[in-house]
Design a protein around this motif. Structure first.
Motif: not given
Length: 864
Positions: A474-481
């Motif tokens: 449920r956490l937002p997806r980080p921008r860092l791949t």
């Protein structure tokens, strides 16, 4: 063709009976095992480790208790021993004792030994032991230089002989032939004690041993009315078979004497109890290691079945029912478990022999290691039930899975549950394990608490693992791949998150718990001491010397706080209407009935106590005897206001009614007692006084040395106990015990590490698949390593946080509810757990990942 025919036969309902079906399963299991047991290393190691711990601890404990039983006569100094406190046996009582056979008399007390004079006077607390000419009746006394004990203690040139522990010689700066004093007796050191055959029967003392003759003790003037001297009468039976009847005759012939009787069958009861308790703890540690290893068993079985998808699919495609597949792999797992259990038995059986060879010279008694069938059978039962309980669930998953689903799992994994019969079998195996743990335990209440705690921790850690997955989902997806990939790996299907949290969390929880208990005990014994504890306890102050001694203390320490109270010793005979010997107290309060207790009388509520029930007697009370009882102990024995208790004091039974209950702050180390009587109870009874001196700010070592030297010079019969020295000795004992417990508990951490390594290894084929696909899509090795490092670091930190929380709760309960001391939290324990978790998870994870990154893509891509 023969194999195909057998499979077809097995597939026909009713085609094979139970015996034939079992034979077929055994044949296929053995055929598969010919290819080796790769992947079952953790399975074998965990089972072997836990079984070895339980078998080894049980065997060594049995050898030690057998040694205590075998050497009981030597440890006790005779076949039976009768002890009195503060008084010698009367002629009639002695006649009853000597009717049994040869008698040896021994007196023990704490006293001050002195060497030098004036400014060079040196004094130290000793555990003095006075013996008669028949000592030792059993066993041998070893002295350096070698000589008979009676010759070493004989008087010569107006001085009595003495032998001492080397620690006393070091403290007083003595050498053989030097003179020193005990009370008013002049002694000369004739030898050093190398071995004292009955040392264990007197327990642990606060000072080194000093041994003199009974004549020297009488000359010392330490035997005053009310002095805290224990008299021991050891009997070597003329007819050893009549021991029980002889002890009964003495007790019935002198019912008011207040004898504490022991026999050769229980020569060192406290030591035996401690051995049993420590064995109980170590057995639970071994069981904990097995429980952690059970996770490794489940992982290994699941991984093995995943690797055998093609074989299982072949079985099913040829018509083999799910029950046959289940039976084949159950037999296979059972054979592997038998190998692990056998390895554990061999190691556990050898452990007592190895310990005796390496450390036998340090043990208090000689032991004869041997194979202990009961301990070995118990270890086998634990190992088999653990293997069964944790293997049934993953084995049951193969029963109803269609062939298509087995093949599709190569690229798709989903959660499944076995059919009901396997779930029931798993529950039954767990129930059998719990029942065995309770029945095999001498302290069943502790075993039940342990099972509840273990189940709670296992369930909690499992839920935490699933909770982490749900949160990550449920956490937002980080921008860092790399971070996005790490987050996805935490909650992906077949993720290792629950296994890592469970396998590592239990071991870390145990270490955090022990670290916080250690911290709390250390703080209780050190940091709180200057604020609350007195600097000195002074014993055996005669009533005629009480005022002069109080004036002496005020002169030596004008700013110190002095408290002096009367003190006697008494043994509880009845509580309420129940004889003391018929009462089975809670383990934590068994000490109340195990020996005589210090008692006192007072007109007012003692300092450090507070009245919680009832009323205190008025000053000058002259009615029937009353007693104030400590509330927690009264509750433990079911006592209430109005009940009566009988105490044997100086050979006389004293019955008093409970007038009130007090709450005592024992941790202050002030003068306090379980029982405080109304002053009229002991009017005219001979007794001594006990005094404390509390120096400002906890005292200064130089000031304490001056006070101790002056007290030894002016009051040679008074025993001075420096609280800091006593607590230092206690602290060393506690530290050694905690070190031993922590070392034993590393077994659980080792099991956790093994399971963690096995879980990461079992998940390696997923990592290989991921790595090949991602590298094909352009991911570099560095970016993949960073992603996996972030994943493992996150899991390690979360596991550490859970372990710190669970360990803190467990330590708080043990420290505050069991040990009854203040709780102290330690940031070091938390940081240590986090460091261990990070090193283990990231280290093992990256090792496996590095291997996965080195795989050739063609082999994987060819099967897609």
């Amino acid at each position: 063709m023969a194999a195909t025919s057998s499979r077809a036969e097995a597939a026909r309902p009713g085609g094979l009976g139970l015996r034939a079906r079992s034979s077929l399963a055994l044949r296929f299991a053995l055929r598969e095992l010919r290819g080796g047991i790769r992947g079952f290393g953790v399975f074998l190691a965990c089972l072997a480790l836990g079984v070895a711990a339980i078998a080894g601890v049980g065997s060594f404990s049995r050898a030690l208790t057998d040694g205590l039983s075998r050497e009981g006569t030597t440890l006790l100094g005779g076949d039976a021993a009768f002890s009195l406190v503060q008084r010698e046996a009367t002629p009639d009582e002695l006649a009853l004792i000597t009717a049994g056979g040869r008698v040896s008399t021994v007196a023990t007390l704490r006293a001050m030994a002195r060497a030098g004079s004036g400014d060079t006077l040196n004094a130290t607390l000793v555990e003095a032991k006075a013996v008669d000419g028949t000592y030792p009746m059993v066993g041998a006394m070893a002295l350096e230089p070698a000589q008979p004990i009676d010759r070493a203690l004989a008087p010569a040139d107006g001085m009595f002989g003495a032998v001492a522990d080397p620690a006393l010689v070091e403290r007083l700066g003595l050498k053989i032939g030097d003179a020193f004093a005990l009370g008013e007796a002049k002694l000369v050191l004739r030898g050093l004690i190398e071995r004292e055959p009955d040392a264990l029967s007197t327990g642990i003392g606060f000072g080194p041993r000093l041994m003199v003759s009974l004549d020297a003790l009488r000359a010392s003037q330490l035997l005053q009315p009310g002095s805290l001297v224990r008299w021991h009468y050891r009997v070597q039976m003329s007819d050893p078979s009549a021991l029980t009847s002889f002890v009964d005759n003495v007790q019935k012939g002198a019912p008011q004497a207040g004898f504490e009787a022991r026999t050769r069958d229980a020569a060192a009861p406290r030591l035996e109890n401690n051995v049993r308790r420590f064995t109980e703890y170590l057995t639970l540690v071994g069981l904990t290691a097995l429980l952690v290893g059970g996770v490794g068993v489940a992982n290994a079985v699941k991984s093995h079945l995943d690797a055998k998808r093609g074989v299982i699919a072949t079985f099913k495609s040829l018509g083999a029912p799910g029950g046959t597949v289940f039976t084949i792999y159950l037999v296979e797992v059972g054979l592997i478990a038998a190998i692990g259990i056998a390895i554990g038995l061999v190691v556990g059986s050898a452990l007592p022999f190895a310990v005796n060879a390496a450390f036998g010279h340090l043990l208090p008694i000689a032991i004869v290691p041997s194979l202990q069938p009961a301990a070995l059978v118990l270890a086998v039962a634990y190992g088999a039930l653990i293997a069964l309980a944790f293997a049934l669930w993953p084995l049951g998953l193969s029963h109803d899975v269609p062939v298509s689903a087995l093949f599709r799992d190569e690229v798709e994994a989903g959660g499944r549950r076995p059919r009901r019969i396997y779930a029931v079998m798993t529950v039954l195996a767990i129930a059998a394990l719990a029942i065995l743990a309770v029945l095999a335990s001498e302290e069943r209440r502790i075993a039940i608490y342990y099972l509840i705690a273990a189940a709670s921790v296992l369930v909690t850690l499992r839920l935490v693992g699933f909770g982490i997955m749900a949160l990550a989902r449920r956490l937002p997806r980080p921008r860092l791949t790399e971070a996005r990939l790490a987050l996805a790996n935490i909650h992906r299907p077949a993720a290792l998150t629950p296994t890592i949290v469970l396998s590592l969390g239990l071991g870390l929880t145990l270490l955090v718990t022990l670290s916080l208990i250690d911290r709390s005990l250390t703080r209780e014994l050190t940091s709180r001491l200057p604020e609350q504890a007195p600097s000195f306890f002074f014993l055996d102050i005669q009533n005629t010397e009480t005022d002069r001694f109080a004036a002496f203390l005020k002169q030596q320490a004008p700013t110190g706080a002095v408290e002096i109270v009367p003190m006697l010793r008494g043994r509880l005979i009845t509580l309420g209407d129940r004889p003391a010997e018929s009462i089975t107290p809670p383990p934590e309060f068994a000490w109340v009935l195990s020996s005589d207790r210090g008692i006192t009388y007072a007109d007012a509520v003692p300092e450090g106590s507070s009245l919680v029930e009832g009323e205190w007697w008025p000053a000058g009370y002259a009615g029937p005897p009353l007693v104030s009882f400590e509330k927690e102990i009264a509750d433990a024995f079911g006592l209430k206001i109005g009940d009566s208790v009988t105490v044997n004091v100086l050979g006389r039974p004293i019955t008093a009614r409970i007038a009130n209950l007090r709450q005592v702050e024992w941790e202050r180390l002030a003068i306090n007692f379980v029982m405080v009587f109304s002053p009229n109870t002991f009017r005219g009874a001979p007794h001594t006084s006990l005094a404390t001196l509390a120096l400002p700010g906890g005292g200064d070592a130089a000031v304490e040395r001056v006070v101790s030297r002056a007290a030894a010079r002016d009051f040679p019969a008074v025993t001075a106990v420096r609280v800091k020295e006593a607590l230092t000795q206690i602290g060393e004992i506690v530290a050694n015990l905690l070190m031993a417990i922590r070392g034993a508990s590393l077994v659980t951490l080792v099991a956790s590490v093994l399971v963690l390594a096995g879980a990461l290894a079992a998940g390696q084929h997923h990592r290989v698949y991921d790595a090949v696909i991602l590298k094909t899509l352009g991911a570099t090795r560095a970016r993949l390593v960073l992603a996996y490092a972030l994943e493992y670091a996150a899991l390690g930190l979360v596991t550490a946080a859970v372990a710190v929380g669970a360990g803190t709760i467990a330590a708080y309960v043990v420290v505050t509810q069991v040990m009854k001391v203040g709780f102290a939290w330690s940031a070091g324990a938390a940081l240590g757990a986090a460091a261990v978790a990070l090193v283990l998870t990231v280290g093992f994870g990256l090792i496996g990942t590095w291997r996965a990154l080195g795989q050739k893509p063609a082999r994987i891509l060819r099967n897609l």
